[in-house]
Design an enzyme around this catalytic site. Structure first.
Site, PDB file in Angstrom:
ATOM      1  N   GLY A 252       1.013  -1.599  -0.230  1.00 13.68           N
ATOM      2  CA  GLY A 252       0.487  -0.181   0.157  1.00 13.68           C
ATOM      3  C   GLY A 252       0.814   1.022  -0.373  1.00 13.68           C
ATOM      4  O   GLY A 252       2.148   1.500   0.320  1.00 13.68           O
ATOM      5  N   LYS A 253       0.121   2.119   0.024  1.00 13.29           N
ATOM      6  CA  LYS A 253       1.069   3.276  -0.231  1.00 13.29           C
ATOM      7  C   LYS A 253       1.753   3.649   1.246  1.00 13.29           C
ATOM      8  O   LYS A 253       2.999   4.162   1.709  1.00 13.29           O
ATOM      9  CB  LYS A 253      -0.133   4.819  -0.079  1.00 13.29           C
ATOM     10  CG  LYS A 253      -1.316   5.033  -1.711  1.00 13.29           C
ATOM     11  CD  LYS A 253      -0.821   6.036  -2.334  1.00 13.29           C
ATOM     12  CE  LYS A 253      -1.246   5.637  -3.781  1.00 13.29           C
ATOM     13  NZ  LYS A 253      -1.294   6.796  -4.852  1.00 13.29           N
ATOM     14  N   ARG A 254       1.601   3.274   2.535  1.00 12.15           N
ATOM     15  CA  ARG A 254       2.484   3.277   3.504  1.00 12.15           C
ATOM     16  C   ARG A 254       3.066   2.936   3.553  1.00 12.15           C
ATOM     17  O   ARG A 254       4.642   2.901   4.355  1.00 12.15           O
ATOM     18  CB  ARG A 254       1.516   2.996   4.475  1.00 12.15           C
ATOM     19  CG  ARG A 254       0.704   3.826   5.115  1.00 12.15           C
ATOM     20  CD  ARG A 254       0.407   3.805   6.739  1.00 12.15           C
ATOM     21  NE  ARG A 254      -0.899   3.701   7.132  1.00 12.15           N
ATOM     22  CZ  ARG A 254      -2.013   3.166   7.957  1.00 12.15           C
ATOM     23  NH1 ARG A 254      -1.921   1.990   8.167  1.00 12.15           N
ATOM     24  NH2 ARG A 254      -2.889   3.378   7.750  1.00 12.15           N
ATOM     25  N   GLY A 256       5.367   2.524   0.888  1.00  9.32           N
ATOM     26  CA  GLY A 256       6.355   3.595   0.409  1.00  9.32           C
ATOM     27  C   GLY A 256       6.166   3.527  -1.394  1.00  9.32           C
ATOM     28  O   GLY A 256       7.142   4.023  -2.006  1.00  9.32           O
TER      29      GLY A 256
END
Ligand code: GLU
Length: 358
Positions: A252-254, A256
């Site tokens: 996911g975006k978290r 990176g």
């Protein structure tokens, strides 16, 4: 070895323009592209834009820019045209309607007349009786002639477990739980992805589909449509999911992972990004880790795609990027660095170069 059994390979990347191009999408496109190029086949870009509610403005442009930046090219697509166009799914209704009519004629598709309130009542009843709500339990006895104002539903001919061979995972199966009378054409006139991609792949002569594992559970729907239309299905290769650094959940975006062009803005080299992405779920079968795109084409083989998830490790990306930067000559390194420096530093007029002259 030609893994395509000598048929002319045709692969496609078929993104939905529902957001910007995430690196996961680039990885899917890359594998389909590598397989086509390795086998002297064709690679098609098709935009699947029939879910108008989810469409995000600007995403087609972003998808095309991202793919071009990483160095992928396509033989047919919305911008380059080709003999099997249009390559924008929403513009292919002539063909979708032709196959919808074939299913109607075979009594395998029907207009679904029930108004929403009636459906809601059916749903509530199923809930009270603690059983799943199924459209196939509520097929209309005398469906109206389909005039495009009601959804057209597929009348699933048989509720059974489907077994199929996946080029990466081997024998797979998924069961009746996926099979209900699903919508082929919505009341807004657009086909569903489930239906449209079957028709488009057929029209475009697609021989191999590369997609990620979230499509496994829906595969019985697709297989039932191939059967109903009596068409040969393309080979399917399920790519392993891309996992975040914690190895537990999908990227996911978290973790990176960003939109492809963000990496450009941060100074990553496109060859480094594709090299890194190629190794998420694949390896060449030897110790080499740094590849150009051409070297990847040479080394690529479906046999070496992994079944289990690959990790998106930003440190590894940085290392791969460093190795690619080391391979650049000085002029190329200067151009790369130049874009991150203030003009006062890179403008040669600001230096007294006379001292270099005799
Ligand atoms: N439009 C689908 C998506 O973006 C394509 C999936 C497929 O058939 O590979 O997820």
């Amino acid at each position: 070895m030609n893994e395509s059994n000598n048929e002319r390979v045709v692969t496609r990347f078929a993104p939905s323009p529902t957001g910007f191009m995430h690196v996961g999408g680039v990885r899917t496109a890359l594998f389909a592209w590598l397989f086509a190029r390795k086998n002297g086949g064709k690679f098609i870009l098709r935009i699947e834009d029939t879910d108008k509610k989810r469409e995000v403005e600007g995403s087609i442009d972003h998808i095309i820019k991202s793919l071009k930046w990483v160095g992928l090219d396509w033989d047919e697509g919305p911008d380059v045209g080709g003999p099997n166009g249009p390559y924008i799914q929403s513009q292919r209704s002539e063909s979708h309607l032709k196959y919808a009519q074939i299913l109607i004629d075979k009594a395998l598709a029907y207009a679904y007349p029930s108004p929403d309130e009636e459906l809601e009542a059916f749903r509530k009843k199923a809930e009270i009786e603690k059983r799943p709500f199924l459209y196939r339990d509520h097929r209309p006895e005398n469906p109206p002639v389909w005039d495009g104002t009601k959804p057209l539903r597929f009348k699933v001919p048989e509720i059974k477990t489907y077994e199929w061979f996946d080029l990466v995972r081997g024998n797979l199966s998924a069961g009746p739980e996926a099979l209900d009378d699903f919508v082929l054409i919505k009341s807004d006139g657009y086909p569903t992805y489930n239906f449209a991609h079957i028709v488009d792949d057929l029209d475009m002569g697609v021989t191999h589909i590369f997609r990620t594992d979230e499509f496994i559970s829906s595969t019985p729907k697709y297989l039932s449509l191939y059967e109903a239309l009596e068409i040969q299905r393309p080979h399917i290769a399920i790519l392993p999911p891309i996992m975040g650094d914690d190895k537990k959940k999908k990227l996911g975006k978290r973790d990176g992972a960003k939109d492809a062009l963000d990496y450009k803005a941060e100074g990553y080299l496109p060859e480094a990004l594709v090299n890194f992405l190629a190794f998420i779920g694949w390896n060449p079968g030897d110790e080499r880790e740094i590849f150009t795109l051409a070297e990847l084409v040479d080394a690529f083989s479906i046999d070496h795609i992994h079944k289990s998830g690959g990790i998106f490790n930003v440190e590894k990306l940085d290392w791969v990027n460093k190795e690619h930067i080391k391979r650049l000559n000085q002029a190329e390194q200067f151009i790369l660095v130049q874009q991150f420096m203030p003009e006062s530093v890179t403008n040669l007029d600001n230096y007294n170069l006379n001292i270099l002259e005799d």
